[in-house]
Design an enzyme around this catalytic site. Structure first.
Site, short mmCIF file in Angstrom:
data_model
loop_
_atom_site.label_atom_id
_atom_site.label_comp_id
_atom_site.label_asym_id
_atom_site.label_seq_id
_atom_site.Cartn_x
_atom_site.Cartn_y
_atom_site.Cartn_z
N PRO A 9 24.95 21.42 -47.13
CA PRO A 9 25.71 20.20 -47.36
C PRO A 9 25.51 19.56 -48.73
O PRO A 9 24.39 19.52 -49.25
CB PRO A 9 25.21 19.25 -46.26
CG PRO A 9 23.93 19.83 -45.78
CD PRO A 9 24.05 21.31 -45.98
N ASN A 10 26.62 19.09 -49.25
CA ASN A 10 26.69 18.33 -50.51
C ASN A 10 26.53 19.17 -51.77
O ASN A 10 26.69 18.65 -52.87
CB ASN A 10 25.67 17.16 -50.52
CG ASN A 10 25.91 16.21 -49.36
OD1 ASN A 10 27.03 15.73 -49.20
ND2 ASN A 10 24.90 15.98 -48.54
N ARG A 17 27.02 14.90 -58.13
CA ARG A 17 25.93 14.41 -57.29
C ARG A 17 24.61 14.32 -58.08
O ARG A 17 24.11 15.34 -58.56
CB ARG A 17 25.83 15.46 -56.17
CG ARG A 17 24.61 15.51 -55.45
CD ARG A 17 24.56 16.61 -54.44
NE ARG A 17 23.54 16.19 -53.53
CZ ARG A 17 22.74 16.98 -52.88
NH1 ARG A 17 22.86 18.28 -52.98
NH2 ARG A 17 21.83 16.50 -52.10
N TYR A 22 20.15 17.26 -60.05
CA TYR A 22 20.77 18.57 -59.77
C TYR A 22 21.54 19.17 -60.95
O TYR A 22 22.06 20.27 -60.83
CB TYR A 22 21.69 18.44 -58.55
CG TYR A 22 20.94 18.01 -57.30
CD1 TYR A 22 19.98 18.85 -56.73
CD2 TYR A 22 21.15 16.76 -56.73
CE1 TYR A 22 19.27 18.45 -55.60
CE2 TYR A 22 20.44 16.36 -55.60
CZ TYR A 22 19.51 17.21 -55.05
OH TYR A 22 18.79 16.82 -53.94
N ASN A 73 20.36 28.14 -49.91
CA ASN A 73 19.92 26.78 -50.20
C ASN A 73 20.47 25.92 -49.07
O ASN A 73 21.63 25.50 -49.09
CB ASN A 73 20.46 26.29 -51.55
CG ASN A 73 19.95 24.89 -51.88
OD1 ASN A 73 19.40 24.20 -51.03
ND2 ASN A 73 20.15 24.47 -53.12
N ALA A 76 19.97 19.63 -47.29
CA ALA A 76 19.26 18.70 -46.39
C ALA A 76 18.84 19.36 -45.08
O ALA A 76 17.82 18.96 -44.48
CB ALA A 76 20.13 17.49 -46.11
N GLU A 97 14.74 31.55 -50.01
CA GLU A 97 15.09 30.13 -49.99
C GLU A 97 15.12 29.61 -51.43
O GLU A 97 14.19 29.86 -52.20
CB GLU A 97 14.02 29.38 -49.18
CG GLU A 97 14.15 27.88 -49.19
CD GLU A 97 12.91 27.19 -48.56
OE1 GLU A 97 11.88 27.88 -48.37
OE2 GLU A 97 12.99 25.99 -48.31
N HIS A 99 15.89 26.13 -53.97
CA HIS A 99 16.21 24.71 -54.19
C HIS A 99 16.36 24.48 -55.68
O HIS A 99 15.51 24.93 -56.47
CB HIS A 99 15.12 23.80 -53.62
CG HIS A 99 14.96 23.97 -52.15
ND1 HIS A 99 15.87 23.50 -51.25
CD2 HIS A 99 14.02 24.63 -51.44
CE1 HIS A 99 15.49 23.84 -50.04
NE2 HIS A 99 14.38 24.55 -50.13
N ARG A 106 8.99 15.75 -54.58
CA ARG A 106 9.90 14.67 -54.16
C ARG A 106 9.39 13.97 -52.89
O ARG A 106 8.20 14.01 -52.60
CB ARG A 106 11.31 15.25 -54.02
CG ARG A 106 11.85 15.78 -55.38
CD ARG A 106 13.25 16.29 -55.29
NE ARG A 106 14.20 15.22 -54.96
CZ ARG A 106 15.46 15.44 -54.57
NH1 ARG A 106 15.91 16.69 -54.48
NH2 ARG A 106 16.26 14.43 -54.30
N ARG A 110 10.96 15.66 -47.66
CA ARG A 110 11.42 16.95 -48.19
C ARG A 110 10.30 17.99 -48.21
O ARG A 110 10.49 19.11 -48.67
CB ARG A 110 11.98 16.78 -49.61
CG ARG A 110 13.23 15.94 -49.66
CD ARG A 110 13.84 15.91 -51.05
NE ARG A 110 14.60 14.69 -51.24
CZ ARG A 110 15.88 14.52 -50.89
NH1 ARG A 110 16.56 15.52 -50.39
NH2 ARG A 110 16.49 13.37 -51.08
C1 DQA Z 1 18.05 20.71 -52.39
C2 DQA Z 1 16.89 19.78 -52.04
C3 DQA Z 1 17.11 19.11 -50.70
O1 DQA Z 1 16.02 18.27 -50.37
C4 DQA Z 1 18.36 18.26 -50.75
O2 DQA Z 1 18.63 17.67 -49.49
C5 DQA Z 1 19.55 19.01 -51.26
C6 DQA Z 1 19.37 19.97 -52.35
C7 DQA Z 1 17.90 21.32 -53.79
O3 DQA Z 1 18.64 22.25 -54.08
O4 DQA Z 1 17.08 20.86 -54.59
O5 DQA Z 1 20.67 18.75 -50.84
O6 DQA Z 1 18.07 21.77 -51.45
#
Ligand code: DQA
Length: 146
Positions: A9-10, A17, A22, A73, A76, A97, A99, A106, A110
Site C-alpha cells: 500500500p501507498n 508521498r 521515500y 516491499n 505498512a 524483503e 524497504h 524509524r 516499524r
Molecule cells: C516502507 C516502510 C514501511 O514502514 C512503510 O509503511 C511503507 C514503506 C519502505 O519502503 O521504507 O509504506 O516499506
C-alpha cells in the site's frame, strides 16, 4: 528465471508521498528501473502493486510454480500481516524483503516484520536501488543452485 516484484500500500504514490523519506522518484520510474535491470540481467520480471492485503495474498499464491524469486516491499503490511507471511511460506519461493527507508531507525511500530521470517534476506535504507540489489541476490542464488 522469472522474478515477481510486489509492492504494498501507498507505494503507488512514490514521489508524492513523504519525498524526504521515500525520494522524489515516482512509481512509474521505479517500474522502469526494475524492467531495465531485468532486461540487462536477462531475466523475466512481473511487477505488481496493490493497496489491499488480500490481493497481495492472491498474487503470491498465483506465483506458485511460475516465479523463481520474489522481491517484496509489503509497505505498512510488513508490520501487521500474518497473512502475507503465511502466503510466502505456503508457496516456498525464495523471497527478499525490501524497504526504501531504513525502518530500523524509524518508529517502534516499524521494528516488527512478520514477512521477514519467510525471507532469505532484507534490504533496507538503500532507496529504490534496494530492489535492484534484491533482484541481483536472487539471480546469483539461482545460479549457485544450478
Ligand atoms: C516502507 C516502510 C514501511 O514502514 C512503510 O509503511 C511503507 C514503506 C519502505 O519502503 O521504507 O509504506 O516499506
Amino acid at each position: 528465471m522469472n522474478i515477481l516484484v510486489i509492492n504494498g500500500p501507498n507505494l503507488n504514490l512514490l514521489g508524492l508521498r513523504e519525498p524526504e523519506i521515500y525520494g522524489k522518484q515516482d512509481y512509474r520510474a521505479l517500474c522502469d528501473k526494475i524492467t531495465a535491470h531485468a532486461e540487462k540481467r536477462g531475466v523475466g520480471v512481473d511487477i505488481y502493486q496493490s493497496n489491499h492485503e488480500g490481493d497481495l495474498v492472491d498474487r503470491i499464491q498465483d506465483a506458485y510454480d511460475k516465479a523463481d524469486g520474489i522481491v517484496i516491499n509489503p509497505a505498512a503490511y510488513t508490520h501487521t500481516s500474518v497473512a502475507l507471511l503465511d502466503a510466502l511460506k505456503a508457496v516456498g519461493i525464495p523471497t527478499v524483503e525490501v524497504h526504501i527507508s531504513d525502518v530500523s531507525k524509524r518508529e517502534d511500530f516499524r521494528q516488527i516484520s512478520f514477512v521477514r521470517k519467510a525471507c532469505i534476506a532484507t534490504i533496507m535504507g538503500h532507496g529504490t536501488d534496494g530492489y535492484i540489489e534484491a533482484m541481483d541476490l536472487l539471480i546469483e542464488r539461482e545460479k549457485q543452485c544450478k
